[in-house]
Structure formats: C-alpha cells, structure tokens
Write an enzyme that holds these catalytic residues in place. Structure first.
Site, short mmCIF file in Angstrom:
data_model
loop_
_atom_site.label_atom_id
_atom_site.label_comp_id
_atom_site.label_asym_id
_atom_site.label_seq_id
_atom_site.Cartn_x
_atom_site.Cartn_y
_atom_site.Cartn_z
N ASP A 166 10.25 3.19 6.81
CA ASP A 166 9.95 1.80 7.13
C ASP A 166 10.95 1.35 8.19
OD1 ASP A 166 8.23 -0.54 5.45
OD2 ASP A 166 9.81 -1.30 6.74
N CYS A 217 -6.73 -8.61 3.50
CA CYS A 217 -7.96 -7.81 3.65
C CYS A 217 -9.19 -8.66 3.94
CB CYS A 217 -8.21 -6.99 2.38
SG CYS A 217 -7.11 -5.58 2.20
N THR A 241 -2.59 -4.20 9.54
CA THR A 241 -3.46 -4.37 10.71
C THR A 241 -3.93 -5.82 10.72
OG1 THR A 241 -5.21 -3.37 9.35
CG2 THR A 241 -4.25 -2.00 11.05
N ARG A 253 14.39 -3.50 3.51
CA ARG A 253 13.41 -2.87 2.62
C ARG A 253 13.93 -1.51 2.13
NH1 ARG A 253 9.72 -3.57 -1.23
NH2 ARG A 253 7.81 -2.36 -1.00
N VAL A 298 0.83 -1.21 0.00
CA VAL A 298 0.00 0.00 0.00
C VAL A 298 0.86 1.26 0.00
CG1 VAL A 298 -1.71 1.33 1.29
CG2 VAL A 298 -1.91 -1.16 1.15
N THR A 344 -6.68 -0.49 7.48
CA THR A 344 -8.05 -0.89 7.78
C THR A 344 -8.22 -1.15 9.28
OG1 THR A 344 -8.20 -1.92 5.61
CG2 THR A 344 -9.88 -2.53 7.22
N ARG A 355 0.74 -13.30 2.12
CA ARG A 355 0.17 -13.00 3.43
C ARG A 355 -1.21 -13.65 3.61
NH1 ARG A 355 0.14 -6.66 3.47
NH2 ARG A 355 -0.41 -7.09 1.30
#
Length: 419
Positions: A31, A259, A84, A36, A13, A119, A330
């Site tokens: 980050d 999600c 989240t 990364r 995202v 979220t 994930r």
C-alpha cells in the site's frame, strides 16, 4: 514454481483477500500509505474487516505489509485491489489503477501474472492497464507476462458473506491463464468459482451487478415519491407485493458507497464512447443522486407543518456511513441531506458511533457529536440503520413534543416521515 502473491491496495477489498491467501501462500501486502502499513503491522485494521487476531494471524503466517517496491520484486502473482472512483464530472478516474500498474510494471518479470479486481468498464484491463505494464516492464503481453480479471464482491461490514464465502468470477488473458487464475482462487474460495470465457466478459459481469441493483433501487425510490403524494405507506406496499414469489425485495433509500453509486458511470462512460446513450441506467442514476435533496425537502415540509421556523432550526442526523454497521464513509449520500438542510438555514449536527471522527472531518468537514440528547432538536433524521439505532423509539422519548422525525431506513415506529 511456488506462488508468491502480492496484493496491491490494502483497503476493504485487499486486506481480507490478502488474509485469505496467507493461509496457503506467501503473501506481501502493498500500500502507498505509510500510516496504513504501520497500523496493519501492529495488528490494527481501521476498516474493521479483520479483527486484531486475524491481522496477527496473517502476520504469523508470514504475511508482510510494505510500501517498498523492493519487497515485491520476487512475487510472481500481483493482484490489484485499488479504488476506481469517479471525478467531479462523474467520469471514471483510473488514476489509482494506472499508478498501481506502473508500480507492478517496474518489477514485472517473465512468466508473471497480474490480476485486477477493481471494478472497471469492459476493456479497461487490456486497453488501459496492459499498455502501462508493457511500457514500464519492457515485456510483451501474452508472451512474457499475462493478466487476469476477478472482480471483487466484498460487502463491507458483512461478517457472514466474507471473501471466501462469496462465489468468485475469474478470467484470464489466455485460456491456459484463465485456468491458472481460476485454480488460484478456487484454492481459497469455499463458495466456488465461475471461469468466464474472457476478461471483458468478467469486467462486464461485475459492472452490471451494481448497475442492476442501482436501477432497482431507483425504481422503488420513485415509487416512494409517488406513494408519498398519494398518502400510501411505501413499506406496506412493498410488504404486500413481496408476498409474490418472484417480486424483488428492494427498499427505497440513499444510494452511495464505493460500488453502487459509482460503478454504473463506468458502464455508461464506455457505452457513450462507442456511440450509445444509455437512457435507463442514467435515469436511475439521476434519480438516486437526487434522493438526498428530496429527503431534506420532506423534512423541511414536516417542520413547517409543526410550526417550526426553518432558519436556525436544530436538526440531528443519525448516521454518516454509506451503510449500516460499517465505518465506511466513502461516497456516503447522507452528506447530500446534510448540505441541503444547511442550505435551508438549518443548524445540523451529526452523530455516528461507527464512523471515525477524524476521517469524517477530513472527508466532509463535519464534527461528529457523541450520544445526542433529542430534546434540543426540532428534527431528527435517521439516515443509517445501525443496530443501535434500530432500538430507538424517538416518539416515545419525547411524548407530545413538536419533534419532527424522518426515517430514511424505515425502522422507527410512527415516524413523521419516511421513504
């Protein structure tokens, strides 16, 4: 004052969002993972959301990647795009969100705006995050600093519906800040924006998007179970029903990812907190969470029918990512199929040309294999509809064999079993 934006969290995202903003604003990508930061600074994005040219374009525009809080002190807009997840009890885990809020709180200044994209359940921004910002900054909410909420709608692996082409819901902690947040996103989102009246409305809108999809998939998954017992092809039924103009085109399958397989638990958690037990949402979640076990049991039944001994049977699973044409593993529910087959005593091998081998080993303790030869297996399970797999016709590769083929995604011709 000219906006300088800090994006906290550079995953699926955050990175595309930071790239989009870098075309018009000075942007710092933050980050906590050194690897990364190093990869991005060298022009490489392992999520494949951005190609090398896009990452280097952002760097050329002046974007900086860092894990040093000193580099974000002079920003005046902070956008949080951290995961989240849920814990082992399927309860919301706000740890990444709280840690990000602590980091921002240490550098927060008068007049700054903190926008959350992760979220959450309705109320999380103002009830869980704002107190952390106040504690670590010593500033007063809606007096010294402000907040906004603009839920992410990134679809990993989708090169058509990219961040600027997806309509964005926005909100602010005051009407004035709402307009500022909306204007900020409107400056880069070509698809337009929708300014929600409050942060809670925006939070609720996001969490029900995925809950609605989860329930609809649970419905067709249940239909698949029923039609399987009746000896009816589920895909044929859906194709026929889909000729009606208002029939919703959902397909059965495994429901994972960051999600749809997670977000409904945020809403149910908040509902239970205020004394309501959400029956439909939880029923859909239970059904979808058990689909991997159902698939494995169907595979085993088909193997028995073809005379295979289950103990030690060799099974190939094609695909481990949570969706097609994407390296994101994930919360992939393919692992449920694998573990259940292993519990039956099967020897399971997994292949996925999209997934990162080291990441799969770390996350699921599985060794991915390359270019498998179907002849060595008693069963093959097509779990993810990657483009290359759509060209497979397993039945034709081994004519008149006892190979069992199970197609979770409904893309193979004449598979022995499918959802």
């Amino acid at each position: 004052m000219k906006n300088k934006i800090c994006v906290i969290g550079l995953g699926y995202v955050g990175l595309p969002l930071a790239h989009a903003f870098s075309s018009k604003y000075e942007v710092v990508g933050f980050d906590i993972a050194q690897w990364r930061i190093d990869e991005l600074s060298n022009g490489y994005d392992r999520t494949l959301e951005l190609d090398e040219n896009q990452v280097k374009e952002a760097l050329k525009n002046g974007m900086k990647f860092t894990l040093n809080t000193q580099d974000i002190k002079d920003c005046n807009i902070y956008i949080v795009t951290v995961p989240t997840p849920i814990d082992k009890h399927k309860k919301p885990d706000l740890t990444p969100l709280i840690k990000a809020s602590e980091t921002i709180g240490k550098v927060l200044k008068i007049g700054d705006i903190v926008i959350y994209e992760s979220t959450v359940y309705p109320g999380a921004t103002e009830e869980d995050c704002v107190p952390v910002l106040e504690k670590f900054s010593g500033l007063k909410f809606n007096q010294d600093f402000y907040c906004g909420y603009s839920p992410e709608r990134i679809n990993p692996g989708d090169k058509e519906h990219t961040v600027t082409k997806i309509l964005k819901v926005t909100s602010g902690s005051t009407p004035e800040i709402g307009k500022k947040v909306d204007g900020l996103y409107a400056s880069i989102i070509t698809a337009g924006t929708h300014l929600a009246p409050t942060i809670k409305v925006a939070e609720a809108a996001k969490v029900i998007e995925n809950s609605q999809r989860d329930i609809n998939i649970a419905f067709v998954n249940e239909l698949s179970m029923i039609f399987n017992r009746l000896g009816i092809d589920t895909n044929a039924v859906l194709a026929a029903a889909g000729t009606k103009w208002n029939f919703l085109p959902f397909k059965p399958g495994l429901v994972g990812g960051h999600c749809i397989g997670v977000d409904p638990y945020y809403l149910t958690h908040k509902a239970q907190e205020v004394g309501y037990n959400p029956e439909i949402i939880l029923a859909g979640r239970r059904l979808n969470d058990n689909m991997g076990i159902y698939v494995a049991n169907q595979v085993v039944k088909l193997m028995i029918k073809k005379g295979h001994k289950i103990e030690g049977a060799r099974v190939l699973v094609l695909g481990i990512t949570f969706k097609e044409n994407c390296p994101d593993i994930r919360n992939s529910r393919v692992i449920d199929v694998i573990r259940e087959l292993q519990d039956f005593g099967c020897s399971v091998e997994v292949s996925d040309y999209w997934a990162d081998k080291d990441e799969v080993k770390h996350e699921y303790d599985l060794e991915l294999i390359d270019a498998p030869s179907f002849e060595k297996y008693e069963a093959v399970v097509l779990a993810v509809a990657h483009d290359k797999y759509k060209q497979l016709n397993l039945e034709l590769n081994i004519q008149n064999s006892k190979l069992v083929t199970f197609d979770i995604k409904g893309i193979l011709d004449n598979a022995d079993g499918r959802l």
